[in-house]
Design a protein around this motif. Structure first.
Motif, PDB file in Angstrom:
ATOM      1  N   ALA A 141      39.820  45.260  32.238  1.00  0.00           N
ATOM      2  CA  ALA A 141      38.990  44.130  31.812  1.00  0.00           C
ATOM      3  C   ALA A 141      39.841  42.856  31.882  1.00  0.00           C
ATOM      4  CB  ALA A 141      38.512  44.371  30.394  1.00  0.00           C
ATOM      5  N   PRO A 142      39.281  41.649  32.027  1.00  0.00           N
ATOM      6  CA  PRO A 142      37.842  41.377  32.027  1.00  0.00           C
ATOM      7  C   PRO A 142      37.204  41.440  33.419  1.00  0.00           C
ATOM      8  CG  PRO A 142      39.041  39.305  31.995  1.00  0.00           C
ATOM      9  CD  PRO A 142      40.066  40.396  32.021  1.00  0.00           C
ATOM     10  N   HIS A 307      32.154  37.193  30.544  1.00  0.00           N
ATOM     11  CA  HIS A 307      33.573  37.159  30.923  1.00  0.00           C
ATOM     12  C   HIS A 307      33.715  36.991  32.416  1.00  0.00           C
ATOM     13  CE1 HIS A 307      35.074  37.857  26.986  1.00  0.00           C
ATOM     14  NE2 HIS A 307      34.484  39.023  26.853  1.00  0.00           N
TER      15      HIS A 307
END
Ligand code: PMP
Ligand code: GLN
Length: 380
Positions: A141-142, A307
């Motif tokens: 992530a992101p 995000h």
């Protein structure tokens, strides 16, 4: 009666659960991935025509020759790759089936399969049903990119398959040529097989291009590549797809396929063959990008945090961490019941049900559906 537990998934798939809840609550269904707008009228007419022209009996086991030829022509045109329609293409009742059949063609008890998570929910049960072991590797992530050191560390002498999905469900991330080159470096001296799930190949945005494993000469020789017409022509309920693989792989695939469903819906194959051969087809990436752009701009009116905008697929994953600290399954149920918008909790895509306070929206919907959903979410 005691039935054997063939895999570790318990209960019913999240897509069925959330769609049923949406219906029960009369909520706007942005959970399960399917369009709420009609298919091209021309495609519907071709299906009718097929039944009138007598395409109502069993099709040949590998698929209707004219459909396999049309797919081969389409890939030559769009990707500049040569695919033998007789020995390298098999028509299937959807991509979910093709994934299961590809796994079943190669897996034996004790084999290991590397799954990059979050991952589409059928992969793990399919692997386990074949007696193989899942080795999950988290994406980072992101942006949900691949941590290649983690992939390298996960490989053992028992690794039989690595399954890849680009454009990615649920994150919308896409692979670059560099990703495929790195994977090629890693598997070069092994017999590892690649399953490449490319069902969203035609849904790529911002002028980017889908990078298919079929364009990678070295990796292509060890890959099963799975596609779904449902994602491209907005007809998920037809359950039509196909598998492209080198001839030796295709022989193994058909060894299973011929005793699993034998052959696939004849009139749908005829209709798709005619439709694919039309000189001009609607630009599905452009259409879907408009929907993504609209949805992203509308989402800004809500407290959800984006995000990473989706580069491909028809899903947008967002964070709700600043709205609630409920676990994601509970949050998704609450959002459906109390605010009338159904989504998918991302923990459903992890073998350990990892909860990062993320949910997935499907934006393959009419503009007014997206607007109505945001109208409700604005009040959060
Ligand atoms: N793979 C992924 C990543 C998907 O999202 C889907 C959507 N259902 C499939 C495979 C299966 O496609 P189909 O509906 O053709 O079985
Ligand atoms: N691929 C779709 C999704 O991710 C639907 C899958 C399904 O219903 N099995 O929502």
């Amino acid at each position: 009666m005691i039935f054997p537990q063939k895999h570790s998934a318990t209960g019913t798939t999240i897509f069925t659960v959330m769609s049923a809840l949406a219906q029960q609550c009369n909520a706007i269904n942005l959970s399960q991935g399917f369009p709420d707008y009609p298919i091209d009228e021309q495609l519907g007419k071709l299906l009718f025509e097929a039944t009138q022209q007598g395409f109502n009996q069993y099709a040949p086991m590998p698929g209707l020759p004219q459909l396999r030829q049309a797919i081969s022509n389409d890939f030559a045109k769009r990707y500049g790759v040569e695919i033998n329609p007789d020995t390298e293409i098999t028509i299937t009742p959807g991509a979910t089936y093709a994934i299961y059949t590809a796994f079943t063609s190669v897996l034996e008890a004790g084999d290991e399969v590397i799954v990059l998570e979050p991952a589409y929910d059928s992969y793990i049960p399919n692997i386990e049903t074949n007696g193989a072991k899942v080795v999950p590797v988290p994406l980072s992530a992101p942006d949900f990119s691949v941590d290649w050191n983690k992939v390298k560390d996960a490989i053992t002498r028992k690794t039989k398959v690595i399954i890849v999905n680009t454009p990615h469900n649920p994150t919308g991330a896409i692979w670059s040529r560099q990703d495929w080159d790195t994977l090629a470096d890693i598997v070069r001296d092994t017999n590892i097989i690649i399953l490449s799930d490319e069902v969203y190949e035609q849904l790529v945005f911002d002028g980017k291009k889908h990078c298919s494993v079929l364009q990678h000469d070295e990796l292509r020789k060890r890959s099963f590549v799975l596609y779904s017409f449902g994602k491209v022509f907005h007809n998920t309920g037809w359950k039509m797809g196909y598998c492209i693989a080198p001839s030796e792989f295709t022989i193994a695939f058909r060894r299973i396929h011929q005793f699993l469903c034998f052959s696939v819906n004849s009139p749908a194959q005829y209709a798709l063959a005619q439709y694919l051969s039309l000189p001009q087809l609607p630009d599905v990436s452009r259409m879907m990008q408009q929907k993504r752009d609209l949805f992203l701009s509308l989402l800004k009116e809500t407290p959800f945090i984006i995000h990473q905008p989706a580069s491909g697929s028809y899903f947008q994953t967002v964070s709700y961490a600043q709205i609630s600290d409920k676990p994601d399954m509970e949050f998704a149920q609450w959002l459906t019941k109390e605010h009338g918008v159904a989504t998918i909790p991302i923990s459903a895509f992890y073998s350990n049900k990892k909860d990062d306070k993320l949910i997935r929206f499907c934006f393959a919907k009419k503009e007014e559906t997206l607007q109505q959903a945001i109208e409700r979410l604005r009040k959060l």
